[in-house]
Scaffold this motif. Structure first.
Motif, mmCIF file in Angstrom:
data_model
loop_
_atom_site.group_PDB
_atom_site.id
_atom_site.type_symbol
_atom_site.label_atom_id
_atom_site.label_comp_id
_atom_site.label_asym_id
_atom_site.label_seq_id
_atom_site.Cartn_x
_atom_site.Cartn_y
_atom_site.Cartn_z
ATOM 1 N N LYS A 301 0.858 -1.195 0.000
ATOM 2 C CA LYS A 301 0.000 0.000 0.000
ATOM 3 C C LYS A 301 0.888 1.238 0.000
ATOM 4 O O LYS A 301 2.008 1.225 0.528
ATOM 5 N N HIS A 302 0.397 2.303 -0.583
ATOM 6 C CA HIS A 302 1.248 3.459 -0.843
ATOM 7 C C HIS A 302 0.432 4.741 -0.788
ATOM 8 O O HIS A 302 -0.794 4.722 -0.930
ATOM 9 N N ALA A 303 1.127 5.849 -0.594
ATOM 10 C CA ALA A 303 0.465 7.160 -0.576
ATOM 11 C C ALA A 303 1.479 8.243 -0.876
ATOM 12 O O ALA A 303 2.656 8.145 -0.492
ATOM 13 N N SER A 337 -3.306 -1.800 -12.711
ATOM 14 C CA SER A 337 -3.257 -3.267 -12.725
ATOM 15 C C SER A 337 -1.841 -3.840 -12.634
ATOM 16 O O SER A 337 -1.633 -4.877 -12.017
ATOM 17 N N TRP A 338 -0.844 -3.167 -13.240
ATOM 18 C CA TRP A 338 0.511 -3.741 -13.205
ATOM 19 C C TRP A 338 1.011 -3.894 -11.778
ATOM 20 O O TRP A 338 1.666 -4.895 -11.434
ATOM 21 N N TYR A 339 0.695 -2.894 -10.935
ATOM 22 C CA TYR A 339 1.192 -2.913 -9.562
ATOM 23 C C TYR A 339 0.466 -3.976 -8.737
ATOM 24 O O TYR A 339 1.092 -4.682 -7.931
ATOM 25 N N THR A 340 -0.833 -4.093 -8.947
ATOM 26 C CA THR A 340 -1.593 -5.124 -8.237
ATOM 27 C C THR A 340 -1.032 -6.507 -8.548
ATOM 28 O O THR A 340 -0.830 -7.335 -7.640
ATOM 29 N N ILE A 343 2.442 -6.979 -6.877
ATOM 30 C CA ILE A 343 2.336 -7.262 -5.442
ATOM 31 C C ILE A 343 1.869 -8.696 -5.214
ATOM 32 O O ILE A 343 2.384 -9.403 -4.330
ATOM 33 N N ASN A 344 0.895 -9.145 -5.984
ATOM 34 C CA ASN A 344 0.386 -10.511 -5.823
ATOM 35 C C ASN A 344 1.470 -11.558 -6.053
ATOM 36 O O ASN A 344 1.462 -12.622 -5.433
ATOM 37 N N VAL A 345 2.430 -11.256 -6.931
ATOM 38 C CA VAL A 345 3.488 -12.215 -7.250
ATOM 39 C C VAL A 345 4.689 -12.071 -6.314
ATOM 40 O O VAL A 345 5.237 -13.069 -5.831
#
Length: 412
Positions: A301-303, A337-340, A343-345
């Motif tokens: 998670k990021h901000a 989507s690329w970041y999701t 992270i999943n991988v």
């Protein structure tokens, strides 16, 4: 015993009077049905999932039963739906006023109670005040794997304080109007979040494509591949000892400083002695990233850090920091989507292990980016959208805080 609230409408001065809950509210147990009674359509059975916080909602997983299986009276508009049993004890006792329902279309299920009363807005608000919280804490059994349970008779016998009808109506109208405002801002907030989610999907390239579905006018070139580390300087955080912690000093930013995707200061923020700091301070427009956490779902998670005083804070050892020229674009890209998928991988964890995101894995990740001019346009769009979302979220939180304060002051 004090029998008057701290805040009252003008013209009301009489003491509130004691009544049994069951004397002012008719409570009824719900429908018990068999699996063979369930059909694709028919009579809706209201359950705990039809109460979202304190609002009545229809659910995508609502259950319907054959009308011939129904042997109780249907619910009506302005009945109060109450969860009487649930595998999660904290949900027992939650309640909501049924505002919209077609006559004869629904009943309440066997793990629910229904309350029917004349001054429904007042009673529903009263059930969010301190007497009800204390009652639930004492009488709603559960825990250690047991199903939490609220007994109808215990609720009926509960002694509460109420004013005369005229004051009940005024209080009920006040909280109904406040609830309507909260619902309005909640809907606006959710709508804006849904718009953002949709535009993140459409304004960044999908798998196998080097152009997004939606673009600003004037941009037609294909997006180019870059390593994340080539466009973003990432840095590991500060490792400090318990003896370095002080009441004031240099703030150490942690996962708790990211609320969903917004940077926040927290009431439990940690400060360390300036002499313990051996890394560069964070700056405005740096991107704060959670790299390790006991809850794997929080890893990544990021901000964007929008407000920070120079030299006042560093990021902690379980965090990464990203610094880049087109920060609004990169921060938005990290919600696409690329970041999701990344992270999943790459974010290990699960089965009790601490989730972890490796700096080198992030630096080596290949992403697609447009030229600077298009990055700026996209970044400005999502920054403006984020500002709107934050504005409505703050209004929503302020209204919720007002409600909590007035529940405390307007009930005995």
């Amino acid at each position: 015993m004090n029998k008057t609230p701290a805040v009252r409408f003008i013209g009301f001065a009489e003491d509130w009077e004691q009544r049994k809950f069951g004397d002012i509210v008719q409570t009824r147990r719900g429908l018990t049905y068999k699996p063979t009674d369930i059909e694709e359509s028919g009579i809706r059975v209201l359950r705990s999932s039809n109460i979202d916080e304190d609002t009545f909602v229809y659910g995508v997983d609502d259950v319907f039963v054959n009308p011939y299986a129904v042997n109780i009276e249907p619910v009506r508009k302005n009945d109060i739906l109450i969860t009487s049993a649930n595998g999660s004890s904290r949900l027992v006792g939650k309640h909501a006023l049924i505002k919209k329902i077609s006559d004869g279309s629904a009943v309440h299920g066997g793990f629910m109670l229904l309350g029917r009363t004349k001054n429904y807005d007042f009673v529903n608000a009263s059930m969010s005040s301190s007497w009800y919280t204390k009652f639930i804490n004492v009488f709603a059994a559960g825990g250690n794997g047991a199903i939490g349970n609220l007994n109808k008779n215990d609720l009926d016998e509960q002694i509460i304080l109420i004013p005369d009808d005229a004051e009940q109506i005024k209080i009920g109208e006040y909280f109904a109007a406040l609830d309507n405002l909260i619902t309005l801002h909640q809907r606006k907030y959710e709508k804006l979040k849904n718009i953002k989610k949709s535009m993140l999907y459409k304004m960044f390239p999908k798998n196998g494509s080097n152009v997004p579905e939606i673009r600003f006018k004037g941009f037609t070139d294909a997006w180019e591949q870059r390593k994340f580390g080539d466009i973003v300087q990432t840095r590991r955080g500060l490792t400090y000892k318990p003896t370095d912690i002080e009441e004031s000093g240099i703030r150490v930013l942690r996962s708790s400083n990211i609320d969903e995707d917004t940077f926040v200061y927290g009431v439990d923020d940690v400060f360390v002695n300036p002499y313990a700091v051996n890394i560069e301070p964070v700056r405005k427009n740096d991107i704060l990233i959670t790299s390790a956490n006991g809850s794997s779902r929080l890893v990544g998670k990021h901000a964007l850090i929008k407000k920070i005083s120079d030299g006042s804070a560093v990021h902690g050892g379980f965090m990464l920091l990203g610094r880049t020229k087109n920060y609004d674009f990169v921060n938005a890209s990290m919600s696409s989507s690329w970041y999701t998928k990344f992270i999943n991988v790459f974010a290990a964890g699960g089965n009790g292990a601490i989730g972890n995101l490796n700096k080198n894995d992030l630096d080596e990740q290949i992403i697609l980016i447009p030229d600077d001019a298009e990055q700026i346009k996209i970044g400005e769009y999502f920054a403006a959208l984020d500002n709107l979302i934050t504005l409505h979220h703050r209004k929503l939180k302020k209204l919720e805080q007002i409600k909590q304060a007035m529940l405390h002051k307007m009930f005995v």
